[in-house]
Design an enzyme around this catalytic site. Structure first.
Site: not given
Length: 384
Positions: A74, A114, A121, A125, A128, A369
């Site tokens: 994305e 962005c 990932c 986190c 996230c 975010c």
């Protein structure tokens, strides 16, 4: 990266007339497409395919790109209108007012893109959605650049009046692209060679013509080397800190293997060897987790040490209220009240830290975010 080695050839054959929304021009993009022999020489519908566009009520536009092997990433376009026209139109719509009959949003301002550096990932986190995916694979330099290719196309289409929101059919005219932030899916330092290669092309006057001060790379800093990997890269560094107390940061970033003091020293060493010594400090604030004045005091002391150790450094702290990720992976964090966020900012400022609250953009289309996650993994996560 070697595909771009003959830069003089690209310069001779492809330098376009300067255009406001597409500095490279069609000839340069065509030549770039021809470099990709592994996907029949095509960027669009070859290297990557645009499979979905969603636009939030504030004009934030999210692109879903499918790569040649079927994985998806994305990319988000975040427009900022300097004249407030878009904001006023949204307010008028809510009040039942019409937009002068043409239902169009006029743009004056800039757009930030962005960019993603990986599919998923591995840093995990806890606040996230991308981190819940795990790392599926890293992107190549050309796949990173393809996101800017499609972003520029969206800007161009918006000026033709053919880009419309999903919600109400209102046309959105996106301002020219001026800034790139590597804050999408992935940890840039886990793919530093490809990211540095893309930044090199983005910031050369012969190509995408972006200033180094307008390209930002954000890292959670898995190790001190995460900073040194970008010591010579033409970009602004950003560190996703979130908390400076080691036990709390371990809770938020469970893959952390180094103390905050070790990571801080890595940043200091890198900044000392850079001409561009601006560094963004990112803090995602979660209600009654890391948003108290105690955490603000700890952060201020931590950052003051960096500015003391690095002459001519400039640290800017961005406070990001937590964006809901739908309980992915069992997350129970909540957005803090604006009163707590502002109190946190006020405390930092009173201690000499430059601090801002970053406004939430695109959250109604999961483009904010921490909310980026492709549908293929989202369905798996929701099934858990």
């Amino acid at each position: 990266w070697n595909e771009y080695s003959d830069k003089e050839h690209l310069k001779r054959q492809a330098l376009p007339t300067q255009r406001r929304t597409q500095p490279l021009g069609n000839s340069a993009l065509s030549l770039l497409s021809n470099l990709h022999s592994h996907c029949n020489g095509r960027i669009e519908n070859g290297l990557a395919t645009l499979v979905h566009v969603s636009t939030s009520s504030d004009g934030t536009t999210k692109l879903l790109l499918r790569l040649i092997d079927g994985w998806e990433v994305e990319t988000v376009l975040i427009p900022f209108w300097s004249d407030g026209t878009h904001k006023n139109n949204i307010k008028n719509k809510a009040n039942g007012k019409q937009n002068d009959g043409n239902n169009e949003i006029i743009s004056v301002g800039r757009t930030t893109v962005c960019i993603s550096s990986q599919v998923g990932c591995r840093q995990g986190c806890t606040f996230c959605a991308t981190g819940k995916m795990g790392k599926l694979r890293s992107l190549t330099t050309d796949e990173i650049l393809s996101q800017l290719f499609f972003a520029k196309k969206m800007v161009r289409l918006s000026h033709d009046g053919t880009l419309r929101t999903d919600q109400n059919g209102q046309s959105v005219t996106l301002p020219p692209i001026s800034n790139i932030v590597f804050m999408g899916m992935g940890e840039p330092s886990d793919n530093s060679a490809a990211v540095c290669g893309a930044i090199d092309i983005m910031t050369q006057n012969d190509y995408f013509q972006l200033s180094a001060s307008r390209v930002t790379v954000s890292t959670v800093a898995p190790s001190p080397k995460a900073f040194s990997d970008f010591v010579d890269s033409r970009c602004v560094l950003a560190w996703s800190v979130h908390a400076v107390r080691n036990d709390l940061r371990k809770q938020l970033v469970p893959t952390t293997k180094y103390t905050m003091e070790e990571l801080r020293d890595g940043l200091i060493d890198t900044l000392k060897n850079r001409s561009l010594r601006t560094c963004m400090i990112e803090v995602a604030l979660m209600d009654k987790v890391n948003d108290s004045l105690r955490e603000a005091d700890e952060l201020a002391e931590f950052l003051s040490y960096i500015t003391k150790e690095v002459p001519r450094s400039k640290l800017i702290c961005n406070l990001i209220p937590f964006n809901d990720i739908g309980g992915a992976g069992g997350t129970t964090f909540r957005k803090p009240s604006m009163e707590r966020v502002l109190a946190f900012r006020k405390r930092l400022q009173s201690l000499g830290i430059c601090a801002h609250v970053r406004g939430t953009r695109g959250d109604d289309e999961s483009a904010a975010c921490g909310q980026l996650v492709t549908s293929r993994k989202k369905k798996e996560m929701e099934a858990v």
